[in-house]
Design a protein around this motif. Structure first.
Motif, PDB file in Angstrom:
ATOM      1  N   ALA A   1      22.726 -18.110 -36.130  1.00 16.25           N
ATOM      2  CA  ALA A   1      21.599 -17.249 -35.741  1.00 16.25           C
ATOM      3  C   ALA A   1      20.416 -18.097 -35.282  1.00 16.25           C
ATOM      4  O   ALA A   1      19.731 -17.741 -34.315  1.00 16.25           O
ATOM      5  N   GLY A   2      20.183 -19.216 -35.945  1.00 20.61           N
ATOM      6  CA  GLY A   2      19.112 -20.120 -35.526  1.00 20.61           C
ATOM      7  C   GLY A   2      19.369 -20.699 -34.154  1.00 20.61           C
ATOM      8  O   GLY A   2      18.447 -20.830 -33.334  1.00 20.61           O
ATOM      9  N   PHE A   3      20.621 -21.033 -33.857  1.00 24.04           N
ATOM     10  CA  PHE A   3      20.983 -21.565 -32.541  1.00 24.04           C
ATOM     11  C   PHE A   3      20.701 -20.526 -31.457  1.00 24.04           C
ATOM     12  O   PHE A   3      20.105 -20.836 -30.425  1.00 24.04           O
ATOM     13  N   GLU A   4      21.122 -19.282 -31.702  1.00 19.03           N
ATOM     14  CA  GLU A   4      20.889 -18.209 -30.734  1.00 19.03           C
ATOM     15  C   GLU A   4      19.390 -17.995 -30.520  1.00 19.03           C
ATOM     16  O   GLU A   4      18.928 -17.834 -29.385  1.00 19.03           O
ATOM     17  N   ALA A   5      18.624 -17.989 -31.621  1.00 21.35           N
ATOM     18  CA  ALA A   5      17.168 -17.795 -31.521  1.00 21.35           C
ATOM     19  C   ALA A   5      16.519 -18.962 -30.777  1.00 21.35           C
ATOM     20  O   ALA A   5      15.614 -18.768 -29.958  1.00 21.35           O
ATOM     21  N   PHE A   6      16.967 -20.173 -31.055  1.00 23.84           N
ATOM     22  CA  PHE A   6      16.428 -21.353 -30.385  1.00 23.84           C
ATOM     23  C   PHE A   6      16.669 -21.257 -28.877  1.00 23.84           C
ATOM     24  O   PHE A   6      15.742 -21.434 -28.075  1.00 23.84           O
ATOM     25  N   CYS A   7      17.899 -20.954 -28.474  1.00 19.93           N
ATOM     26  CA  CYS A   7      18.215 -20.845 -27.042  1.00 19.93           C
ATOM     27  C   CYS A   7      17.385 -19.750 -26.380  1.00 19.93           C
ATOM     28  O   CYS A   7      16.887 -19.936 -25.262  1.00 19.93           O
ATOM     29  N   ALA A   8      17.213 -18.640 -27.071  1.00 21.44           N
ATOM     30  CA  ALA A   8      16.419 -17.535 -26.518  1.00 21.44           C
ATOM     31  C   ALA A   8      14.946 -17.896 -26.401  1.00 21.44           C
ATOM     32  O   ALA A   8      14.233 -17.356 -25.556  1.00 21.44           O
ATOM     33  N   SER A   9      14.475 -18.827 -27.240  1.00 19.23           N
ATOM     34  CA  SER A   9      13.052 -19.191 -27.232  1.00 19.23           C
ATOM     35  C   SER A   9      12.687 -20.182 -26.129  1.00 19.23           C
ATOM     36  O   SER A   9      11.503 -20.373 -25.839  1.00 19.23           O
ATOM     37  N   LEU A  10      13.668 -20.811 -25.519  1.00 16.34           N
ATOM     38  CA  LEU A  10      13.381 -21.815 -24.491  1.00 16.34           C
ATOM     39  C   LEU A  10      12.653 -21.178 -23.311  1.00 16.34           C
ATOM     40  O   LEU A  10      13.046 -20.116 -22.825  1.00 16.34           O
ATOM     41  N   SER A  11      11.585 -21.827 -22.867  1.00 17.63           N
ATOM     42  CA  SER A  11      10.868 -21.352 -21.679  1.00 17.63           C
ATOM     43  C   SER A  11      10.121 -22.520 -21.054  1.00 17.63           C
ATOM     44  O   SER A  11       9.886 -23.541 -21.690  1.00 17.63           O
TER      45      SER A  11
END
Length: 170
Positions: free
Chosen positions: A73-83
């Protein structure tokens, strides 16, 4: 390592989105050989690769299978947070902009949110003309996630995905 995948298999592979672009996703288990050294038993690798006009970006998490599962879940959240800093992207699109002006993305303007339990560690001094490890995060004693920028086409989707496949033995 595991047998290479074909271009047809890659096109059929699960995709996701990374920074608004199509990204290929690998999720492999086995013995992790990495870039050399002794093989690590019962590991898991979750990796995402996306090609941009001026570079490629990958996000890769490896570690013992149970630890990587706990951090999914942290990996998914991290990838989604990239900007990317939007102001920098707009300036890069102006005439006469630098090397990343074609698509408005400057790797140095990448931002993210660090998931709970992850620590940002100093990346090894791995910067060459063809690639740069941008950030490394540790989760527990033996799991890590890192961002890697590859210049140009980075060798291409097929070569990079097959390199990762080759790092895992069943």
């Amino acid at each position: 390592g595991q047998p290479p995948v074909s271009a047809e298999a890659i096109e059929a592979m699960k995709t996701t989105e990374l920074l608004g672009r199509k990204a290929y996703r690998l999720d492999l288990t086995g013995d992790f050989a990495g870039m050399g050294g002794p093989s690590k038993k019962d590991h898991r690798m979750v990796a995402i690769y996306s090609q941009f006009p001026a570079f490629a970006l990958s996000v890769k998490m490896t570690g013992p299978k149970d630890q990587v599962e706990a951090q999914s879940a942290g990996f998914e959240a991290f990838c989604a947070s990239l900007s990317f800093d939007q102001g920098a992207a707009a300036r890069a699109r102006q005439p006469g902009a630098g090397a990343h002006g074609a698509d408005g993305f400057d790797p140095d303007k990448l931002t993210w949110s660090i998931p709970e339990g992850w620590t940002h560690s100093e990346s090894p001094n791995e910067q060459r003309q063809s690639f740069r490890r941008h950030a490394t995060f540790r989760m527990g004693e033996s799991s890590q996630c890192y961002l890697l920028f590859l210049s140009g086409d980075g060798g291409g989707e097929l070569a990079n995905l097959n390199r990762w496949v080759g790092q895992m033995n069943r």
